[in-house]
Design a protein around this motif. Structure first.
Motif, mmCIF file in Angstrom:
data_model
loop_
_atom_site.group_PDB
_atom_site.id
_atom_site.type_symbol
_atom_site.label_atom_id
_atom_site.label_comp_id
_atom_site.label_asym_id
_atom_site.label_seq_id
_atom_site.Cartn_x
_atom_site.Cartn_y
_atom_site.Cartn_z
ATOM 1 N N SER A 102 14.770 67.742 32.671
ATOM 2 C CA SER A 102 13.628 67.986 31.789
ATOM 3 C C SER A 102 13.445 66.853 30.788
ATOM 4 O O SER A 102 12.343 66.653 30.272
ATOM 5 C CB SER A 102 13.795 69.318 31.049
ATOM 6 N N PHE A 103 14.514 66.099 30.495
ATOM 7 C CA PHE A 103 14.358 64.934 29.595
ATOM 8 C C PHE A 103 14.738 63.616 30.266
ATOM 9 O O PHE A 103 14.391 62.554 29.768
ATOM 10 C CB PHE A 103 15.172 65.118 28.304
ATOM 11 N N MET A 104 15.443 63.671 31.406
ATOM 12 C CA MET A 104 15.767 62.433 32.114
ATOM 13 C C MET A 104 14.730 62.083 33.171
ATOM 14 O O MET A 104 14.647 60.941 33.602
ATOM 15 C CB MET A 104 17.144 62.539 32.785
ATOM 16 N N GLY A 105 13.972 63.089 33.617
ATOM 17 C CA GLY A 105 12.996 62.876 34.670
ATOM 18 C C GLY A 105 13.439 63.531 35.965
ATOM 19 O O GLY A 105 14.622 63.499 36.319
ATOM 20 N N ALA A 106 12.484 64.134 36.666
ATOM 21 C CA ALA A 106 12.807 64.830 37.912
ATOM 22 C C ALA A 106 13.021 63.867 39.070
ATOM 23 O O ALA A 106 13.502 64.270 40.130
ATOM 24 C CB ALA A 106 11.689 65.823 38.253
ATOM 25 N N TYR A 107 12.694 62.581 38.889
ATOM 26 C CA TYR A 107 12.749 61.604 39.988
ATOM 27 C C TYR A 107 14.134 61.011 40.181
ATOM 28 O O TYR A 107 14.403 60.364 41.201
ATOM 29 C CB TYR A 107 11.778 60.465 39.682
ATOM 30 N N VAL A 108 15.050 61.164 39.222
ATOM 31 C CA VAL A 108 16.316 60.431 39.256
ATOM 32 C C VAL A 108 17.210 60.908 40.393
ATOM 33 O O VAL A 108 17.070 62.030 40.891
ATOM 34 C CB VAL A 108 17.065 60.534 37.919
ATOM 35 N N HIS A 109 18.123 60.024 40.811
ATOM 36 C CA HIS A 109 19.139 60.366 41.795
ATOM 37 C C HIS A 109 20.429 60.554 41.011
ATOM 38 O O HIS A 109 21.023 59.572 40.549
ATOM 39 C CB HIS A 109 19.300 59.263 42.837
ATOM 40 N N SER A 110 20.863 61.788 40.859
ATOM 41 C CA SER A 110 21.943 62.049 39.921
ATOM 42 C C SER A 110 23.041 62.929 40.510
ATOM 43 O O SER A 110 22.843 63.636 41.499
ATOM 44 C CB SER A 110 21.393 62.752 38.664
ATOM 45 N N CYS A 111 24.193 62.869 39.860
ATOM 46 C CA CYS A 111 25.290 63.786 40.149
ATOM 47 C C CYS A 111 26.160 63.856 38.900
ATOM 48 O O CYS A 111 26.663 62.834 38.428
ATOM 49 C CB CYS A 111 26.118 63.307 41.338
ATOM 50 N N ASN A 112 26.322 65.041 38.368
ATOM 51 C CA ASN A 112 27.145 65.238 37.179
ATOM 52 C C ASN A 112 28.509 65.774 37.585
ATOM 53 O O ASN A 112 28.624 66.635 38.449
ATOM 54 C CB ASN A 112 26.472 66.226 36.226
ATOM 55 N N LEU A 113 29.552 65.256 36.947
ATOM 56 C CA LEU A 113 30.910 65.753 37.138
ATOM 57 C C LEU A 113 31.418 66.291 35.806
ATOM 58 O O LEU A 113 31.537 65.548 34.838
ATOM 59 C CB LEU A 113 31.829 64.630 37.641
ATOM 60 N N TRP A 114 31.703 67.602 35.774
ATOM 61 C CA TRP A 114 32.227 68.268 34.574
ATOM 62 C C TRP A 114 33.651 68.711 34.892
ATOM 63 O O TRP A 114 33.867 69.519 35.799
ATOM 64 C CB TRP A 114 31.349 69.460 34.207
ATOM 65 N N ILE A 115 34.621 68.148 34.167
ATOM 66 C CA ILE A 115 36.039 68.441 34.402
ATOM 67 C C ILE A 115 36.571 69.279 33.242
ATOM 68 O O ILE A 115 36.476 68.884 32.077
ATOM 69 C CB ILE A 115 36.857 67.151 34.519
ATOM 70 N N ALA A 116 37.143 70.426 33.559
ATOM 71 C CA ALA A 116 37.774 71.269 32.540
ATOM 72 C C ALA A 116 39.170 70.743 32.239
ATOM 73 O O ALA A 116 39.951 70.477 33.155
ATOM 74 C CB ALA A 116 37.855 72.711 33.030
ATOM 75 N N LEU A 117 39.474 70.602 30.970
ATOM 76 C CA LEU A 117 40.819 70.230 30.537
ATOM 77 C C LEU A 117 41.480 71.369 29.773
ATOM 78 O O LEU A 117 42.582 71.217 29.238
ATOM 79 C CB LEU A 117 40.769 68.972 29.662
ATOM 80 N N SER A 118 40.798 72.530 29.727
ATOM 81 C CA SER A 118 41.315 73.754 29.128
ATOM 82 C C SER A 118 41.121 74.890 30.118
ATOM 83 O O SER A 118 40.231 74.833 30.973
ATOM 84 C CB SER A 118 40.567 74.098 27.830
ATOM 85 N N HIS A 119 41.934 75.920 29.991
ATOM 86 C CA HIS A 119 41.705 77.142 30.767
ATOM 87 C C HIS A 119 40.545 77.864 30.088
ATOM 88 O O HIS A 119 40.644 78.266 28.927
ATOM 89 C CB HIS A 119 42.973 78.000 30.749
ATOM 90 N N GLY A 158 41.920 70.778 35.069
ATOM 91 C CA GLY A 158 41.889 69.973 36.282
ATOM 92 C C GLY A 158 40.840 70.414 37.279
ATOM 93 O O GLY A 158 40.479 69.648 38.173
ATOM 94 N N ASP A 159 40.349 71.656 37.147
ATOM 95 C CA ASP A 159 39.238 72.102 37.993
ATOM 96 C C ASP A 159 37.954 71.415 37.540
ATOM 97 O O ASP A 159 37.824 71.004 36.374
ATOM 98 C CB ASP A 159 39.042 73.615 37.892
ATOM 99 N N ALA A 160 36.989 71.297 38.448
ATOM 100 C CA ALA A 160 35.754 70.568 38.130
ATOM 101 C C ALA A 160 34.568 71.180 38.852
ATOM 102 O O ALA A 160 34.726 71.932 39.825
ATOM 103 C CB ALA A 160 35.895 69.105 38.518
ATOM 104 N N ALA A 204 36.960 69.039 27.660
ATOM 105 C CA ALA A 204 36.329 68.746 28.951
ATOM 106 C C ALA A 204 35.838 67.303 28.949
ATOM 107 O O ALA A 204 35.695 66.674 27.887
ATOM 108 C CB ALA A 204 35.169 69.697 29.230
ATOM 109 N N ILE A 205 35.598 66.779 30.146
ATOM 110 C CA ILE A 205 34.975 65.468 30.316
ATOM 111 C C ILE A 205 33.744 65.654 31.183
ATOM 112 O O ILE A 205 33.822 66.251 32.255
ATOM 113 C CB ILE A 205 35.924 64.469 30.995
ATOM 114 N N GLU A 206 32.617 65.157 30.714
ATOM 115 C CA GLU A 206 31.375 65.237 31.483
ATOM 116 C C GLU A 206 30.865 63.833 31.737
ATOM 117 O O GLU A 206 30.744 63.026 30.805
ATOM 118 C CB GLU A 206 30.315 66.039 30.729
ATOM 119 N N CYS A 207 30.583 63.522 32.992
ATOM 120 C CA CYS A 207 30.093 62.182 33.338
ATOM 121 C C CYS A 207 28.963 62.304 34.344
ATOM 122 O O CYS A 207 29.133 62.892 35.419
ATOM 123 C CB CYS A 207 31.227 61.338 33.915
ATOM 124 N N TRP A 208 27.811 61.718 34.001
ATOM 125 C CA TRP A 208 26.664 61.692 34.906
ATOM 126 C C TRP A 208 26.627 60.366 35.643
ATOM 127 O O TRP A 208 26.616 59.298 35.027
ATOM 128 C CB TRP A 208 25.364 61.888 34.117
#
Length: 347
Positions: free
Chosen positions: A229-246, A302-304, A327-331
């Protein structure tokens, strides 16, 4: 590189930079840093990753996007659930198929347990360094844990850095040592190769959308949103969200809440009392997607989870939260269709 002295290695790296061979220069500098951990090397790597993007001759956009991938999880077709795999099952096919058919993909034990404590400590050190930096302590004393790249001055940052801070995060690019250790982890996980195959071009990352998180108690439920909604619907993306807590599930430490279905467009935003014009109201989600009600997966450290810019999600909330959630989030993006204003960085 290990057979060369530090001086010889640096001379070779300078030659690679002068020749515009940025990818090789970054790889060589990273290898040198692994052998000789050094604050200035780590800052230089961050600078190179940002400055080099515009000088690389990136390939044209993939002719067909998203790629056509058969559903790797046909038994889940029509079910309001998120596919889950183990780390040894992660590939471009399971990644792309999970996102394109089900909206997201959970990977259990993506990050080996021996990394978790160090990654959490790095986040604490980075945020402590930022606190010192905000109080006026010079970068020479806050590096390598907090040393924003000077290359960022070439971009309009607005309130982006402060917005992330208020949400319990810090840009990875502002933390050279933590950033480089995470890059090394991504290499070990073979993410570059998997994402290259999925995008059909080398992946890159976003400075603004690569965030180290230590989230405390929220004031209440957050709005829903799709990053497109703010980056644009045209982008080619993949987000990785890694939990470092339970976190997540029925636990007191909340995780991330998602609508478990595939979206191919941006839904209505700015209604139902939302805080921003790009977010989605809770009433809208309850009414429009009652057939696929939101889920809050339980994550162990460690789950993502992977998803793209169409995914409808939010930070989950619990009134009984007692512990910070790490957590670590990387697009990641295909560079041929990189979103505007997000500040690209070479992977």
């Amino acid at each position: 590189m290990s057979n060369l002295s530090v001086e010889q290695a640096l001379s070779r790296i300078e030659s690679l930079e002068q020749d515009g061979n940025w990818t090789a220069a970054i790889a060589a500098l990273s290898a040198l840093n692994r052998d000789h951990r050094d604050t200035e090397l780590e800052r230089r790597i961050a600078e190179l990753r940002i400055r080099a993007f515009d000088d690389v001759d990136w390939p044209d956009a993939k002719a067909e996007w998203p790629p056509k991938i058969e559903d790797p999880f046909p038994l889940l077709a029509g079910n309001a659930s998120i596919p889950e795999i183990s780390v040894d099952q992660l590939s471009a096919t399971t990644l792309g198929g999970g996102i394109q058919h089900h909206g997201s993909l959970i990977v259990r034990d993506l990050v080996p347990q021996e990394y978790i404590a160090s990654l959490r400590e790095n986040i604490d050190r980075a945020m402590d360094g930022r606190k010192k930096g905000n109080s006026g302590i010079p970068i020479a004393e806050t590096a390598p844990w907090y040393a924003p790249p000077t290359a960022m001055r070439d971009h309009k940052l607005g309130a982006g850095r402060k917005f992330v801070e208020l949400a319990g995060g810090i840009w990875a690019a502002d933390c050279p040592r933590a950033m480089q250790e995470i890059f090394d982890l991504y290499e070990e996980l073979n993410l570059r190769s998997i994402l290259h195959e999925y995008f059909g071009e080398p992946p890159c990352v976003s400075v603004r959308k690569w965030v180290l998180r230590r989230v405390g108690q929220l004031d209440g439920e957050a709005d829903w949103h799709q990053d497109g909604s703010f980056m644009g619907a045209y982008v080619h993306s993949c987000n990785l969200w890694i939990a470092l807590s339970h976190c997540g599930g029925e636990l007191e430490t909340p995780g991330i809440e998602l609508v478990p279905r595939r979206f191919n467009e941006i839904v209505t935003t700015g209604t139902d009392g939302t805080h921003f014009d790009w977010t989605v109201g809770a009433d809208f989600v309850r009414e429009k997607f009652s057939d696929t009600p939101p889920v809050t997966p339980e994550f162990r450290p460690g789950d993502a989870i992977f998803f793209d810019h169409f995914n409808l999600h939010r930070t989950s909330w619990s009134p009984n939260m007692k512990h910070d959630r790490y957590a670590i989030e990387c697009w990641f993006f295909g560079p041929s269709e990189f979103p505007e204003k997000q500040i690209p960085m070479i992977f």
